[in-house]
Design a protein around this motif. Structure first.
Motif, PDB file in Angstrom:
ATOM      1  N   MET A 153      -8.442   3.414   2.023  1.00 41.90           N
ATOM      2  CA  MET A 153      -9.193   3.089   0.834  1.00 41.90           C
ATOM      3  C   MET A 153      -8.270   2.441  -0.236  1.00 41.90           C
ATOM      4  SD  MET A 153     -11.875   6.253   0.674  1.00 41.90           S
ATOM      5  CE  MET A 153     -12.359   6.349  -0.556  1.00 41.90           C
ATOM      6  N   ARG A 154      -7.105   3.127  -0.537  1.00 41.20           N
ATOM      7  CA  ARG A 154      -6.218   2.760  -1.398  1.00 41.20           C
ATOM      8  C   ARG A 154      -5.560   1.461  -1.191  1.00 41.20           C
ATOM      9  NH1 ARG A 154      -5.169   8.317  -1.944  1.00 41.20           N
ATOM     10  NH2 ARG A 154      -3.274   8.239  -0.694  1.00 41.20           N
ATOM     11  N   SER A 155      -5.171   1.250   0.144  1.00 39.27           N
ATOM     12  CA  SER A 155      -4.806   0.102   0.633  1.00 39.27           C
ATOM     13  C   SER A 155      -5.678  -1.047   0.778  1.00 39.27           C
ATOM     14  CB  SER A 155      -3.875   0.198   1.966  1.00 39.27           C
ATOM     15  OG  SER A 155      -4.667   0.807   2.847  1.00 39.27           O
ATOM     16  N   PHE A 156      -6.736  -0.771   1.097  1.00 39.09           N
ATOM     17  CA  PHE A 156      -7.901  -1.794   0.939  1.00 39.09           C
ATOM     18  C   PHE A 156      -7.865  -2.328  -0.603  1.00 39.09           C
ATOM     19  CE2 PHE A 156     -12.432  -2.367  -0.653  1.00 39.09           C
ATOM     20  CZ  PHE A 156     -12.515  -3.639   0.217  1.00 39.09           C
ATOM     21  N   TRP A 157      -8.327  -1.394  -1.484  1.00 34.15           N
ATOM     22  CA  TRP A 157      -8.212  -1.705  -3.104  1.00 34.15           C
ATOM     23  C   TRP A 157      -6.948  -2.442  -3.293  1.00 34.15           C
ATOM     24  CZ3 TRP A 157     -12.243  -2.258  -5.713  1.00 34.15           C
ATOM     25  CH2 TRP A 157     -13.612  -1.331  -5.324  1.00 34.15           C
ATOM     26  N   ARG A 158      -5.678  -2.187  -2.838  1.00 36.07           N
ATOM     27  CA  ARG A 158      -4.355  -3.046  -3.481  1.00 36.07           C
ATOM     28  C   ARG A 158      -4.742  -4.365  -3.084  1.00 36.07           C
ATOM     29  NH1 ARG A 158      -1.505   1.905  -1.124  1.00 36.07           N
ATOM     30  NH2 ARG A 158      -1.565   2.990  -3.074  1.00 36.07           N
TER      31      ARG A 158
ATOM     32  N   GLY B 128       0.328   0.651  11.960  1.00 39.62           N
ATOM     33  CA  GLY B 128      -0.428   0.912  12.879  1.00 39.62           C
ATOM     34  C   GLY B 128       0.417   2.165  13.744  1.00 39.62           C
ATOM     35  N   PRO B 129      -0.209   2.569  14.579  1.00 37.39           N
ATOM     36  CA  PRO B 129       0.457   3.791  15.230  1.00 37.39           C
ATOM     37  C   PRO B 129       1.340   3.091  16.181  1.00 37.39           C
ATOM     38  CG  PRO B 129      -1.841   4.061  15.568  1.00 37.39           C
ATOM     39  CD  PRO B 129      -1.582   2.674  14.890  1.00 37.39           C
ATOM     40  N   THR B 130       2.654   3.882  16.374  1.00 36.83           N
ATOM     41  CA  THR B 130       3.628   3.331  17.381  1.00 36.83           C
ATOM     42  C   THR B 130       3.117   3.747  18.875  1.00 36.83           C
ATOM     43  OG1 THR B 130       4.897   5.425  16.836  1.00 36.83           O
ATOM     44  CG2 THR B 130       5.644   3.409  15.720  1.00 36.83           C
ATOM     45  N   SER B 131       3.882   3.126  19.606  1.00 38.11           N
ATOM     46  CA  SER B 131       3.471   3.492  21.042  1.00 38.11           C
ATOM     47  C   SER B 131       3.606   4.724  21.336  1.00 38.11           C
ATOM     48  CB  SER B 131       4.663   2.554  21.974  1.00 38.11           C
ATOM     49  OG  SER B 131       4.477   2.834  23.240  1.00 38.11           O
ATOM     50  N   GLY B 132       2.717   5.229  22.219  1.00 36.62           N
ATOM     51  CA  GLY B 132       2.711   6.631  22.631  1.00 36.62           C
ATOM     52  C   GLY B 132       1.464   7.325  21.567  1.00 36.62           C
ATOM     53  N   GLY B 133       1.286   6.578  20.679  1.00 31.24           N
ATOM     54  CA  GLY B 133       0.232   7.248  19.529  1.00 31.24           C
ATOM     55  C   GLY B 133       0.586   8.058  18.813  1.00 31.24           C
TER      56      GLY B 133
ATOM     57  N   GLN C 294      -5.490  13.780  12.748  1.00 29.96           N
ATOM     58  CA  GLN C 294      -6.060  12.157  12.882  1.00 29.96           C
ATOM     59  C   GLN C 294      -5.563  11.522  11.563  1.00 29.96           C
ATOM     60  OE1 GLN C 294     -10.223  12.720  14.902  1.00 29.96           O
ATOM     61  NE2 GLN C 294     -10.497  13.349  12.731  1.00 29.96           N
ATOM     62  N   TYR C 295      -5.397  10.129  11.816  1.00 29.80           N
ATOM     63  CA  TYR C 295      -4.475   9.518  10.960  1.00 29.80           C
ATOM     64  C   TYR C 295      -5.286   8.322  10.309  1.00 29.80           C
ATOM     65  CZ  TYR C 295      -1.148  13.145  11.935  1.00 29.80           C
ATOM     66  OH  TYR C 295      -0.658  14.418  12.181  1.00 29.80           O
ATOM     67  N   ALA C 296      -4.778   7.667   9.456  1.00 32.25           N
ATOM     68  CA  ALA C 296      -5.058   6.394   8.800  1.00 32.25           C
ATOM     69  C   ALA C 296      -3.943   5.553   8.677  1.00 32.25           C
ATOM     70  CB  ALA C 296      -5.620   6.628   7.244  1.00 32.25           C
ATOM     71  N   TYR C 297      -4.156   4.250   9.122  1.00 30.89           N
ATOM     72  CA  TYR C 297      -3.176   3.168   8.829  1.00 30.89           C
ATOM     73  C   TYR C 297      -3.431   2.194   8.144  1.00 30.89           C
ATOM     74  CZ  TYR C 297      -1.304   6.120  12.779  1.00 30.89           C
ATOM     75  OH  TYR C 297      -0.862   7.268  13.703  1.00 30.89           O
ATOM     76  N   ASP C 298      -2.590   1.615   7.492  1.00 33.79           N
ATOM     77  CA  ASP C 298      -2.585   0.228   6.497  1.00 33.79           C
ATOM     78  C   ASP C 298      -2.036  -0.652   7.609  1.00 33.79           C
ATOM     79  OD1 ASP C 298      -2.398  -1.805   5.093  1.00 33.79           O
ATOM     80  OD2 ASP C 298      -1.149  -0.890   3.431  1.00 33.79           O
TER      81      ASP C 298
END
Lengths: 457, 175
Positions: free
Chosen positions: A420-425, A449-454, A244-248
């Motif tokens: 969280m780091r990208s939010f704080w930046r 964000g996730p590329t097509s295909g996820g 499971q992944y996080a995206y800035d």
């Protein structure tokens, strides 16, 4: 009296964010959650100069419908005028500033001030001015007394945003890639989506940024929600944090894509949803594929998502959908409003399942959210311990989990602290708080964000 | 199901069995005691299998849990899960438990059904935790199954009358 230099034991050059790519360390100074001065700066630089989520069009479906709501401390009227246009006014009489509309919702052609009986149409014109013979006989005077509109209002997929600064960039520019993920939620229903009445209104004794962090923090899920995970397991669904992944998404917006978190009504079946829902999931998938094509259908349906739109909107696209809005009240207090966002025209049994399932998790009466609230209220209490500490190094919160991975250019995991780091930046950039960066940050910009295909399947 | 204001009945007949306001009051007081003492397993026996636990939101205008968002919309399985959770040390929002103190009054017997009685009552709950004091005010709108030897909840609905949940005033305990 000698002028005193305020003592704030911050990092290099007074920085509130301390980022060190050699030591793989990311710290946030705890005064960021505590200091009333920081809070005032946030209201000014963020709430006064950024697009804010006001509400959803479906909250005011008919001409004359209105809701009153406070955003960035400013009382507002969110309404649909006689011609059907969505509007947002400052909720203050232009005469002497009385709160014009004192109801939380309703339907009206006119807003009348009780103090001196001035009345305004629901498109803002001054409609009645009692004793107007004592005022200048000049249409320009009446025009100048029209209800004050919020300088900017734009709508994306029914989500209504306002800005108190006329010079903000266009809404879609502000949203960037986040717009796409809002669109995904809007595409779920064959006949559209709507908000429901039954709004969860609650308030927490915590800084608004703790609510953002909590939503973007997959690391806490297993320990904090131990009892909820246990409940899911007992109902026959094994929760996993893997893959499971996080995206800035840039601009302070963040996204968690969660595949093993839970089922999704109409999309990913799990045993607690029952057999009727199992059959409907198959039908619903066919409907999604026919309407959106297989790729987009898969993107809509296969993974849960938590989207944060900077600074005050959270979309929990999980078992079902919740829209959550954050309203900062003070450094240590946040008002929260949450709506269930549902498919138009779905059968009553599905609607009931959706509400039951979502509120069993989300909201101050659920089996999970109270523990989240407990967590960030406990942070708010705990961080007073190290304020003005003998050793200033103690007054920092650590958010370095997953930095080694990030440095190697790998996609951030949801169980790390990258979102969280990208939010704080972004936060530091907007509020003008100092950031101290040591070492070399990873090359290249993060994927939007996730590329097509996820990714994350 | 309309409230017969002006003629609150102190006694109703459910089939051949009489239910008195005093019996309903005893039932509610007993329940309040079990909840205040966190005797949740005993409390669970007051709910009929298949019963529901509901807390509508503060903007409630009579909607049921199939048409509007709620704070709590538990079927019997979820009530059991809730009790199990609250008994665990890992229910962090209630570890340590809140101290609660319930006052119940204005009990009315509203209407009798085939095997149930619909009642209402006012509640005032003081809750203390982490140095904070919170007040929950509202009314109960319960449907009670009338058994030969007692009463049980078929629907247990607590309706908050506050405008919003105050800071810190979440619903992590049973309202």
């Amino acid at each position: 009296m000698a002028q005193q230099t305020p003592v704030r034991p911050l990092g290099a050059a007074g920085a509130m964010i301390d980022e060190d790519w050699e030591a793989l360390r990311f710290r946030v100074h705890r005064s960021a959650y505590r200091d009333p001065e920081v809070f005032r700066t946030e209201v000014d630089r963020i709430w006064n100069h950024t697009w804010l989520y006001l509400g959803h069009e479906t909250e005011i479906p008919k001409a004359g419908d209105f809701k009153t709501r406070t955003l960035g401390g400013r009382p507002l009227i969110f309404c649909r005028d006689a011609d059907g246009q969505v509007r947002a006014f400052f909720n203050a009489c232009t005469h002497r500033g009385t709160v014009l509309c004192r109801h939380s919702e309703g339907n009206t052609k006119f807003f009348q001030c009780f103090y001196h009986a001035w009345a305004f149409s629901n498109s803002g014109e001054l409609a009645a001015l009692p004793g107007d013979d004592a005022y200048p006989d000049d249409p320009a005077f009446r025009a100048s007394m029209a209800l004050r509109q919020v300088p900017r209002l734009q709508i994306h997929e029914g989500f209504v945003f306002v800005a108190f600064d006329p010079d903000v960039p266009d809404l879609l520019t502000h949203l960037g890639p986040a717009a796409h993920y809002m669109s995904l939620t809007a595409k779920i229903g064959e006949h559209g989506m709507t908000t429901l009445p039954g709004v969860q209104l609650y308030s927490v004794k915590g800084n608004w940024k703790l609510a953002v962090e909590n939503a973007m923090d997959g690391y806490h899920f297993a320990p904090t929600h131990n009892t909820f995970v246990g409940y899911l397991r007992e109902t026959g669904f094994a929760v996993t944090d893997d893959d499971q992944y996080a995206y800035d998404l840039g601009g302070g917006h963040g996204l968690l894509v969660l595949t093993g978190h839970n089922g999704r009504i109409g999309m990913v079946w799990e045993p607690r949803f029952g057999d009727e829902e199992k059959a409907r999931t198959v039908t619903k998938r066919r409907e999604l594929e026919a309407r959106l094509g297989p790729e987009l259908a898969a993107e809509v349906a296969d993974a849960s998502r938590i989207l944060f739109v900077f600074p005050n909107l959270l979309l929990f696209d999980l078992e079902a959908l919740t829209i959550r809005q954050l309203e900062p009240v003070a450094a240590d207090r946040t008002d929260v409003r949450a709506w269930q966002f549902v498919e138009v025209g779905e059968p009553e049994s599905v609607r009931a399942l959706r509400i039951k399932t979502m509120v069993s998790f989300v909201g101050p009466g659920g089996l999970a959210t109270p523990d989240d609230i407990e967590a960030y209220e406990a942070v708010q209490r705990g961080i007073t311990a190290t304020a003005d500490a003998v050793d200033p190094a103690h007054d920092w919160s650590d958010m370095s989990r997953g930095m080694a991975n990030e440095k190697q250019g790998n996609q951030g995991r949801s169980i790390d602290e990258g979102a969280m780091r990208s939010f704080w930046r972004r936060w530091a950039e907007v509020v003008g708080a100092g950031t101290s960066v040591a070492g070399d940050p990873p090359a290249g910009t993060p994927a939007a964000g996730p590329t097509s295909g996820g990714a994350g399947r | 199901m309309s409230t017969t204001v002006g003629s609150p009945r102190g006694v109703v007949k459910v089939e051949s069995r009489e239910v008195t306001r005093a019996e309903v009051e005893d039932f509610l007081y007993r329940e309040a005691q079990l909840l205040d003492e966190w005797r949740l397993d005993e409390w669970l026996t007051l709910i009929e299998p298949g019963g529901r636990l509901e807390v509508p939101t503060t903007d409630w205008a009579g909607w049921d849990a199939t048409t509007a968002g709620y704070f709590v919309a538990d079927d019997y399985e979820l009530i059991q899960a809730r009790v199990k959770r609250l008994k665990s040390r890992k229910a962090h929002a209630e570890n340590p438990h809140s101290r609660t103190h319930r006052m119940i009054s204005n009990v009315l017997l509203l209407e009798a059904g085939a095997e149930t009685v619909w009642i209402s009552a006012n509640f005032l709950i003081h809750r203390y935790r982490d140095g904070g004091a919170y007040t929950y005010v509202g009314r109960y709108e319960h449907v009670l199954k009338v058994d030969p030897d007692g009463l049980r909840f078929r629907l247990r609905r607590a309706v908050p009358v506050m405008e919003s949940m105050d800071p810190g005033a979440r619903l992590s305990f049973i309202l």
